[in-house]
Scaffold this active site. Structure first.
Site, PDB file in Angstrom:
ATOM      1  N   ASP A 408       0.841  -1.197   0.000  1.00 58.36           N
ATOM      2  CA  ASP A 408       0.000   0.000   0.000  1.00 58.36           C
ATOM      3  C   ASP A 408       0.879   1.252   0.000  1.00 58.36           C
ATOM      4  O   ASP A 408       2.102   1.167   0.164  1.00 58.36           O
ATOM      5  CB  ASP A 408      -0.871  -0.060   1.268  1.00 58.36           C
ATOM      6  CG  ASP A 408      -1.888   1.054   1.335  1.00 58.36           C
ATOM      7  OD1 ASP A 408      -2.308   1.546   0.278  1.00 58.36           O
ATOM      8  OD2 ASP A 408      -2.268   1.436   2.464  1.00 58.36           O
ATOM      9  N   GLU A 411       2.347   4.947  -4.136  1.00 54.44           N
ATOM     10  CA  GLU A 411       2.250   5.861  -5.302  1.00 54.44           C
ATOM     11  C   GLU A 411       3.571   6.570  -5.574  1.00 54.44           C
ATOM     12  O   GLU A 411       3.839   6.863  -6.739  1.00 54.44           O
ATOM     13  CB  GLU A 411       1.133   6.874  -5.063  1.00 54.44           C
ATOM     14  CG  GLU A 411      -0.258   6.257  -5.020  1.00 54.44           C
ATOM     15  CD  GLU A 411      -0.513   5.396  -3.794  1.00 54.44           C
ATOM     16  OE1 GLU A 411       0.018   5.738  -2.731  1.00 54.44           O
ATOM     17  OE2 GLU A 411      -1.202   4.365  -3.922  1.00 54.44           O
ATOM     18  N   ASP A 482      -9.074   3.806  -1.565  1.00 55.81           N
ATOM     19  CA  ASP A 482      -9.983   4.279  -0.521  1.00 55.81           C
ATOM     20  C   ASP A 482     -11.262   4.893  -1.076  1.00 55.81           C
ATOM     21  O   ASP A 482     -11.408   6.114  -1.146  1.00 55.81           O
ATOM     22  CB  ASP A 482      -9.245   5.291   0.366  1.00 55.81           C
ATOM     23  CG  ASP A 482      -8.047   4.646   1.048  1.00 55.81           C
ATOM     24  OD1 ASP A 482      -7.948   3.402   1.031  1.00 55.81           O
ATOM     25  OD2 ASP A 482      -7.216   5.393   1.596  1.00 55.81           O
TER      26      ASP A 482
HETATM   27  C1  GLC Z   1      -4.529   3.351   3.122  1.00 59.00           C
HETATM   28  C2  GLC Z   1      -5.104   2.130   2.415  1.00 59.00           C
HETATM   29  C3  GLC Z   1      -6.124   1.464   3.304  1.00 59.00           C
HETATM   30  C4  GLC Z   1      -5.492   1.117   4.635  1.00 59.00           C
HETATM   31  C5  GLC Z   1      -4.881   2.347   5.289  1.00 59.00           C
HETATM   32  C6  GLC Z   1      -4.106   2.019   6.555  1.00 59.00           C
HETATM   33  O1  GLC Z   1      -5.498   4.325   3.271  1.00 59.00           O
HETATM   34  O2  GLC Z   1      -5.645   2.464   1.178  1.00 59.00           O
HETATM   35  O3  GLC Z   1      -6.661   0.328   2.684  1.00 59.00           O
HETATM   36  O4  GLC Z   1      -6.449   0.552   5.491  1.00 59.00           O
HETATM   37  O5  GLC Z   1      -4.004   2.990   4.392  1.00 59.00           O
HETATM   38  O6  GLC Z   1      -3.050   1.187   6.287  1.00 59.00           O
END
Ligand code: GLC
Length: 768
Positions: A408, A411, A482
């Protein structure tokens, strides 16, 4: 009229000696690359290996233009460097626009922008024109022209009339149709010009922009802030062919482990305590909800340090806990982020600094920005050595029992403003910039994570990424980031996933129930129905939002949720068959109707229905307080999945859709594999399989392997040809490479069941 430039021809490459030479490369009869070298070095991140096949073509001077022709495409280039493409029959597909752009400055958006700026807000600028390396490719737009693909964008199926940026962004604004960019940049577009299909893939990682006829009704354009002009013209007789060509170039989603098609439960916050995860697992069992995995969000780590696990939160033995869950059929998928906490006492950081593995400021210092751990350094994933280091670090998670890795914030996200463009990132072993490497950062992280898992587990790696570039489908499953618990986002899910599929990504899904904001029972119910065929099936929510596990709202939510999860598990063998086919065709599992039939004008911007493969049509309810909906059924005969009634196609029908009903239709004369009732995908080979016939005859090719490793690539799989013709039901094992065959195959017809048993001696199936 200026004169045609000289040219040179070298095999399948023709170079036209303009001031900036234009190079045409024939890769296949339906793929031609158009390239202008503007000084950017480095190989493609999307395309691996050579894709050129020996292809006959002709090249001639046609007086006022040159003409390159394969059996499928004709590319004309005139003295003014206009590039025009037609199909072999002469239908225009791509035509350079002859006029000048008329820059939209008085439009509603600009007026709105000024107002917002006057109020003191900052406005995201869509235009990228100020850069010195800027260029644009402007093409004529026909009155009857429709656009698809573009990767992971907001808005509708047909992208005509919208503009988008390609710049991976962790933007917390609601993902509505005016948001120009999300987490992924996949610069491929598919077009239908006067009904004729084509595609273009712009393989340039720099920030770029698509205006699909927003600025003008006469042209559409692609622009980039820098890089080479480098696009691939994709031809074909149908949009399916175009997708096949694009995925031939950039690669196809590999066959996943079969259990990854099972249900997955997640929430940011669960893994802060073993007790909470335990309760989730217990409730899944208690409420008879099949499930294959629980995801561990950032809370399981020690202070958000990647490749650590906070033992205290897990009674001192997280590994033991993960193993216990696994015994119950629930696998654990931990998250990791790229940001490495700046902490000299933390080995990953210390080693990264020592070896120079982090991206650097132009004056050579480790570049620091803030993410979840606070001040953090960013691995330089463009470098092979850094990718190897990252892969090796993954061993920690494998040792803890992780069945996959969720990556995650890649980007990369940074909380203290965007990373400056000139921060030094590597392009393989060459120093480069954030400006160039930003959009491939997540791609390279996914590749590193995939390679590590493959080496350590020997299984088909399960990596789920948020950021991606074209080609990332080879390494990772993606989710759309998200979203929010709101109706516009369940509505957007359909075109968003369909366009991702047309952009080469087949293993995809959204956060079911919505990530941010608070869900409600009706929205959650409709979401599990609408998403039940999305390959990635995960309910995930943000910390602090209303809980959204299937049981929290009581009845009827719980029963409806369970009913759909059970349906999903019955159809996992069908989804797995589609994945097997996808590895050969590149065609996604979830498809817009236009992909299956691009000659049907009615479906060119159909946003609230989709197909699963060729034979299941799904028309989910995407609005509150709705108990009926209009469903367009394309040509052919259809069978209502729920009551078996035949409905003629090529018409709109009104479907009943009370809260517990997902309108679902099966193409007449389809034979669907139907797996057993299970609480998770079986670890052992199945000994029996059922096929359900819809209609009075049908056939299917069914695929089986161990669902886990790469042995299928050496032929360890089985293929079954199952047929119902007239009164006769037959099964043939057309490929027998995987030892455990089904002992028994049952075919359910409208009025009876036929069971065939396997005779090992003759390797045939005989009526019982
Ligand atoms: C980002 C991710 C989400 C995750 C959060 C905490 O917002 O997109 O899925 O729960 O980070 O790690």
């Amino acid at each position: 009229m200026s004169e045609l430039p000289k040219y040179t021809q070298d095999g399948q490459v023709v170079t036209l000696a303009f001031k900036q030479p234009l190079r045409l490369t024939v890769l296949t009869p339906t793929i031609v690359q158009v390239f202008v070298d503007r000084g950017d070095q480095g190989a493609s991140y999307a395309i691996e290996g050579t894709k050129a096949q020996t292809t006959p073509y002709t090249f001639q001077d046609a007086g006022d233009h040159y003409e390159l022709a394969t059996s499928a495409l004709i590319v004309r280039v005139d003295a003014d460097k206009h590039v025009d493409v037609t199909d072999a029959a002469g239908h225009p597909l791509i035509t350079d626009y002859r006029g000048d752009r008329v820059i939209l400055d008085k439009g509603v958006d600009k007026v709105h922008q000024r107002l917002v700026e006057a109020e003191g807000h900052t406005v995201q600028k869509a235009t990228v024109k100020s850069d010195t390396g800027y260029y644009e490719v402007v093409k004529s737009l026909a009155p009857d022209e429709h656009f698809y693909g573009l990767g992971d964008k907001t808005g509708y199926l047909d992208k005509r009339g919208f503009e988008y940026d390609n710049w991976n962004a962790d933007n917390t604004e609601p993902q509505l149709e005016i948001l120009p960019n999300l987490y992924k940049s996949i610069p491929v577009m598919l077009g239908l010009k006067n009904g004729h299909p084509y595609g273009m893939f712009f393989d340039n990682p720099y920030k770029s922009h698509f205006d699909m006829g927003k600025e003008s009704a006469h042209y559409y354009f692609y622009s980039a802030v820098d890089g080479n002009v480098n696009y691939y013209v994709l031809g074909g007789n149908s949009l399916k062919d175009v997708v096949a060509n694009y995925t031939y170039l950039t690669g196809r989603t590999p066959l996943p482990q079969e259990w990854t098609l099972g249900y997955q439960q997640s929430r940011w916050g669960y893994s802060a305590s073993q007790q909470e995860v335990q309760e989730i697992a217990d409730n899944l069992k208690k409420y008879d909800l099949p499930c294959d995995a629980i995801h561990f969000d950032v809370d399981y780590m020690d202070g958000y340090r990647v490749f650590t696990w906070d033992k205290q939160k897990f009674d001192g033995d997280p590994k033991g806990f993960v193993a216990k869950l696994k015994k119950r059929g629930i696998k654990v998928i931990p998250i990791i982020d790229p940001g490495v906490k700046q902490d000299p006492d933390y080995s990953v950081y210390a080693e990264g600094v020592k070896k120079g593995y982090f991206v650097k400021t132009p004056d050579g210092k480790v570049y620091i920005n803030k993410v979840w751990p606070g001040n953090s350094a960013f691995p330089d994933f463009g470098r092979p050595e850094v990718r190897q280091w990252w892969s090796k670090n993954g061993q920690f998670l494998t040792d803890m029992g992780a069945a996959g890795i969720w990556i995650d914030m890649n980007e990369p996200a940074s909380f203290e403003g965007e990373i400056p463009q000139d921060v030094v990132f590597s392009d393989q072993d060459r120093p480069s910039t954030h400006k160039k490497m930003h959009n491939v950062y997540g791609h390279n992280m996914a590749k590193a994570t995939y390679d590590g898992l493959k080496a350590q587990q020997g299984k088909r790696p399960y990596v789920i990424t948020r950021a991606a570039y074209a080609g990332t489908q080879k390494y990772a499953t993606v989710w759309t980031g998200d979203n929010r618990s709101m109706w516009p986002h369940i509505q957007m899910m359909v075109p968003q996933l369909c366009n991702l599929g047309m952009s080469g990504f087949s293993f995809i899904g959204t956060d079911i129930g919505g990530f941010a904001s608070d869900t409600n029972p009706e929205l959650l119910t409709r979401w599990i129905e609408a998403a039940i065929f999305s390959p990635l099936l995960r309910n995930h929510a943000a910390m602090g939002t209303r809980r959204q596990e299937p049981w929290v709202f009581g009845e009827p939510t719980l029963s409806i949720y369970r009913k759909y999860l059970k349906l999903r598990y019955h159809l996992i063998p069908y989804l797995y068959d589609l994945f097997h086919q996808e590895t050969q065709t590149g065609l996604p599992i979830m498809r817009p109707l236009v992909l299956n039939d691009d000659t049907d004008e009615r479906v060119r911007n159909l946003n609230d229905e989709f197909m699963v493969g060729n034979d299941l049509l799904v028309a989910p309810v995407l609005h509150p307080a709705t108990t009926k909906r209009l469903v367009y059924l394309p040509a052919g005969d259809w069978i209502d999945f729920w009551n078996g009634q035949e409905v003629a196609g090529h018409q709109d029908v009104i479907a009943d859709a009370p809260l517990d009903k997902l309108p679902l239709y099966v193409r007449a004369n389809t034979l669907l594999p139907w797996g057993p009732t299970v609480d998770h995908v079986a670890d052992q080979p199945l000994t029996a399989m059922t096929f359900k016939l819809y209609g009075d005859h049908g056939s299917t090719q069914h695929y089986q392997d161990d669902g886990q490793d790469f042995k299928y690539q050496q032929g360890e799989y089985n293929l079954y040809d199952v047929r119902v013709a007239g009164q006769r039901v037959s099964v043939q094992l057309t490929h027998h490479g995987y030892a455990p065959v089904y002992h028994q195959i049952t075919v359910e017809l409208a009025d009876r069941q036929v069971t065939l048993v396997y005779d090992a001696a003759s390797e045939t199936y005989q009526a019982k």
